[in-house]
Design a protein around this motif. Structure first.
Motif, PDB file in Angstrom:
ATOM      1  N   VAL A  90      -3.655  14.143  11.295  1.00 40.64           N
ATOM      2  CA  VAL A  90      -4.831  15.735  10.665  1.00 40.64           C
ATOM      3  C   VAL A  90      -6.263  15.995  11.343  1.00 40.64           C
ATOM      4  CG1 VAL A  90      -5.483  16.936   8.755  1.00 40.64           C
ATOM      5  CG2 VAL A  90      -2.939  15.459   8.665  1.00 40.64           C
ATOM      6  N   GLY A  91      -5.848  16.756  12.229  1.00 38.65           N
ATOM      7  CA  GLY A  91      -7.010  16.652  13.469  1.00 38.65           C
ATOM      8  C   GLY A  91      -7.141  15.185  13.950  1.00 38.65           C
ATOM      9  N   PRO A  92      -8.910  14.374  13.396  1.00 40.76           N
ATOM     10  CA  PRO A  92      -8.426  13.172  14.506  1.00 40.76           C
ATOM     11  C   PRO A  92      -7.894  11.863  13.397  1.00 40.76           C
ATOM     12  CG  PRO A  92     -10.673  13.594  13.594  1.00 40.76           C
ATOM     13  CD  PRO A  92      -9.707  15.448  12.913  1.00 40.76           C
ATOM     14  N   PHE A  93      -7.986  12.299  12.527  1.00 38.83           N
ATOM     15  CA  PHE A  93      -7.506  11.316  11.324  1.00 38.83           C
ATOM     16  C   PHE A  93      -5.668  10.859  11.490  1.00 38.83           C
ATOM     17  CE2 PHE A  93     -10.335  13.562   9.086  1.00 38.83           C
ATOM     18  CZ  PHE A  93     -11.480  12.168   8.276  1.00 38.83           C
ATOM     19  N   ILE A  94      -5.994   9.679  12.160  1.00 40.24           N
ATOM     20  CA  ILE A  94      -4.308   8.749  13.031  1.00 40.24           C
ATOM     21  C   ILE A  94      -3.173   7.912  11.312  1.00 40.24           C
ATOM     22  CG2 ILE A  94      -5.041   7.275  14.327  1.00 40.24           C
ATOM     23  CD1 ILE A  94      -2.909   8.157  15.798  1.00 40.24           C
TER      24      ILE A  94
ATOM     25  N   VAL B 235       0.731  -1.141   0.147  1.00 35.11           N
ATOM     26  CA  VAL B 235      -0.396  -0.307   0.410  1.00 35.11           C
ATOM     27  C   VAL B 235       1.000   0.861   0.202  1.00 35.11           C
ATOM     28  CG1 VAL B 235      -2.094  -1.431   1.179  1.00 35.11           C
ATOM     29  CG2 VAL B 235      -0.120  -0.088   2.000  1.00 35.11           C
ATOM     30  N   GLY B 236       0.455   2.320  -0.118  1.00 29.64           N
ATOM     31  CA  GLY B 236       0.943   3.537   0.236  1.00 29.64           C
ATOM     32  C   GLY B 236       0.833   4.310   1.338  1.00 29.64           C
ATOM     33  N   ARG B 237       1.732   4.488   2.154  1.00 25.41           N
ATOM     34  CA  ARG B 237       1.158   4.996   3.448  1.00 25.41           C
ATOM     35  C   ARG B 237       1.739   6.733   3.602  1.00 25.41           C
ATOM     36  NH1 ARG B 237       2.308   1.543   7.927  1.00 25.41           N
ATOM     37  NH2 ARG B 237       0.938   0.496   6.826  1.00 25.41           N
ATOM     38  N   LEU B 238       0.537   7.470   3.796  1.00 22.38           N
ATOM     39  CA  LEU B 238       0.139   8.428   3.752  1.00 22.38           C
ATOM     40  C   LEU B 238       0.595   8.960   5.138  1.00 22.38           C
ATOM     41  CD1 LEU B 238      -2.752   9.047   1.519  1.00 22.38           C
ATOM     42  CD2 LEU B 238      -0.515   9.323   1.060  1.00 22.38           C
ATOM     43  N   LEU B 239      -0.561   8.560   6.265  1.00 24.72           N
ATOM     44  CA  LEU B 239      -0.622   8.745   7.383  1.00 24.72           C
ATOM     45  C   LEU B 239      -0.449   7.943   8.080  1.00 24.72           C
ATOM     46  CD1 LEU B 239      -2.797  11.762   8.460  1.00 24.72           C
ATOM     47  CD2 LEU B 239      -0.584  11.992   8.048  1.00 24.72           C
ATOM     48  N   PRO B 240       0.839   7.582   9.775  1.00 26.72           N
ATOM     49  CA  PRO B 240       1.623   9.019  10.324  1.00 26.72           C
ATOM     50  C   PRO B 240       2.514   8.883   9.207  1.00 26.72           C
ATOM     51  CG  PRO B 240       1.590   6.963  11.398  1.00 26.72           C
ATOM     52  CD  PRO B 240       0.995   6.494  10.647  1.00 26.72           C
ATOM     53  N   PHE B 241       2.822  10.459   9.593  1.00 25.96           N
ATOM     54  CA  PHE B 241       4.424  10.470   8.984  1.00 25.96           C
ATOM     55  C   PHE B 241       5.146  11.349  10.168  1.00 25.96           C
ATOM     56  CE2 PHE B 241       6.709  14.041   6.274  1.00 25.96           C
ATOM     57  CZ  PHE B 241       7.652  13.500   5.254  1.00 25.96           C
ATOM     58  N   LYS B 242       6.598  11.125  10.432  1.00 25.63           N
ATOM     59  CA  LYS B 242       8.004  11.560  11.033  1.00 25.63           C
ATOM     60  C   LYS B 242       7.252  13.103  11.362  1.00 25.63           C
ATOM     61  CE  LYS B 242      11.590  12.778  10.377  1.00 25.63           C
ATOM     62  NZ  LYS B 242      12.762  12.005   9.753  1.00 25.63           N
ATOM     63  N   GLN B 243       6.710  14.107  10.632  1.00 21.01           N
ATOM     64  CA  GLN B 243       6.834  15.372  10.786  1.00 21.01           C
ATOM     65  C   GLN B 243       5.317  15.928  11.348  1.00 21.01           C
ATOM     66  OE1 GLN B 243       9.280  16.171   7.692  1.00 21.01           O
ATOM     67  NE2 GLN B 243       9.272  18.210   8.275  1.00 21.01           N
ATOM     68  N   LYS B 244       4.318  15.387  10.893  1.00 24.46           N
ATOM     69  CA  LYS B 244       2.864  14.936  11.443  1.00 24.46           C
ATOM     70  C   LYS B 244       2.133  13.860  11.592  1.00 24.46           C
ATOM     71  CE  LYS B 244      -0.673  17.967  10.790  1.00 24.46           C
ATOM     72  NZ  LYS B 244      -1.163  18.807  12.662  1.00 24.46           N
ATOM     73  N   ARG B 245       2.033  13.641  12.623  1.00 28.00           N
ATOM     74  CA  ARG B 245       1.147  12.556  13.562  1.00 28.00           C
ATOM     75  C   ARG B 245      -0.469  12.140  13.662  1.00 28.00           C
ATOM     76  NH1 ARG B 245       5.413   9.461  13.072  1.00 28.00           N
ATOM     77  NH2 ARG B 245       3.797   7.172  14.542  1.00 28.00           N
TER      78      ARG B 245
END
Length: 295
Positions: A32-36, A20-30
């Motif tokens: 976005v709102g409640p989306f984890i 798959v292609g992972r978007l979140l979590p990311f080192k600099q942004k764990r």
């Protein structure tokens, strides 16, 4: 000055027999709102001998949101749910204090050629609901609010925005929006957004503040109320976000919690067989070994 705070490139990740292609979590942004957690799944073509088979695995402290662009997945869980999801519908499973599920290619497709493409999303639960009773909701494609404005197609997959509300039973203020256009158009929706916001480009491109962005990029906004961009012809983008939680969230394997003790208890419960099981399923995905740094 650009409203883009951060550009996150889709990264390859392995979820067993599936890339798959992972978007979140990311080192600099764990979050976005409640989306984890967000995985872009596919597009993948499978022959009559290839199928999606994700065996029993547990979750706590989150709701899963499955949204397919193409294909079908058979969802079964420890609540007794057995639902096939197809393109355009939503499966929303709230884990709360603990749920177990499987995701497989439906029997009707297992001996034929098929494709699979979609998004797998985790939405963290607010602290007051982290240990709630688990539940499951399926929302048919026809029941998701959709409309057109200035030649642009909108769909409110989850949450509240634009004075509309999705039937997906969310637990905190959020939105997950699909925007499609067959022509190049200007989109200005900042007045309808709140909290933290990000935009994912599935196909086509957008232009904002003189910069062009392309598929497999996730753009995190500095200020959701300034969300405006030009969507190029034949493009599809997704905007998601909402109010951030006051407490930090921790994530380990399939578990999310505001307290690390809850993660440790969930890991121990899975190892010792204390989670409920999915009816007529026998294979469990084992707890992965801890990740050791520097090794």
């Amino acid at each position: 000055m650009s409203n883009t705070k951060l550009i996150i490139e889709e990264r390859a990740a392995n979820i067993g027999n599936f890339m798959v292609g992972r978007l979140l979590p990311f080192k600099q942004k764990r979050m976005v709102g409640p989306f984890i957690f967000i995985d872009h799944m596919g597009p993948v073509s499978m022959n009559e001998d290839e199928n999606m088979d994700i065996a029993m695995h547990p979750h706590i402290g989150l709701s899963t949101l499955t949204f397919l662009f193409d294909g079908a997945i058979m969802h079964r869980d420890s609540l007794g749910t057995a639902v096939e999801i197809t393109a355009g519908a939503v499966n929303w499973m709230t884990a709360g204090k603990g749920v177990v599920h499987t995701e497989r290619t439906p029997e009707r497709l297992r001996t034929s050629n098929k494709t699979l493409h979609g998004l797998q999303i985790w939405v963290a639960l607010p602290k007051a609901h982290e240990q709630c009773e688990p539940s499951f909701t399926h929302v048919a494609a026809d029941d998701i609010p959709s409309w057109q404005h200035n030649g642009v197609h909108f769909k409110l997959i989850a949450g509240k925005a634009f004075g509309k509300q999705s039937a997906v039973p969310v637990y905190s203020p959020l939105y997950f929006i699909e925007i499609k256009s067959s022509d190049t158009k200007t989109v200005s929706i900042g007045d309808f957004l709140f909290g933290e916001s990000a935009l994912y480009i599935l196909e086509g491109s957008i232009t904002s503040d003189g910069h062009t962005y392309v598929p497999k990029q996730l753009l995190v906004a500095k200020d959701s109320t300034l969300c405006a961009f030009e969507i190029e012809a034949n493009s599809t983008v997704y905007i998601f976000g909402g109010e951030a939680f006051p407490e930090e969230r921790f994530i380990e394997w399939n578990f999310v919690a505001s307290d690390k003790d809850l993660l440790e208890k969930a890991k121990d419960d899975w190892k010792t067989g204390k989670f409920p099981e999915v009816p007529n399923e026998t294979v469990r995905i084992p707890l992965p070994p801890p990740i050791r740094s520097g090794s």
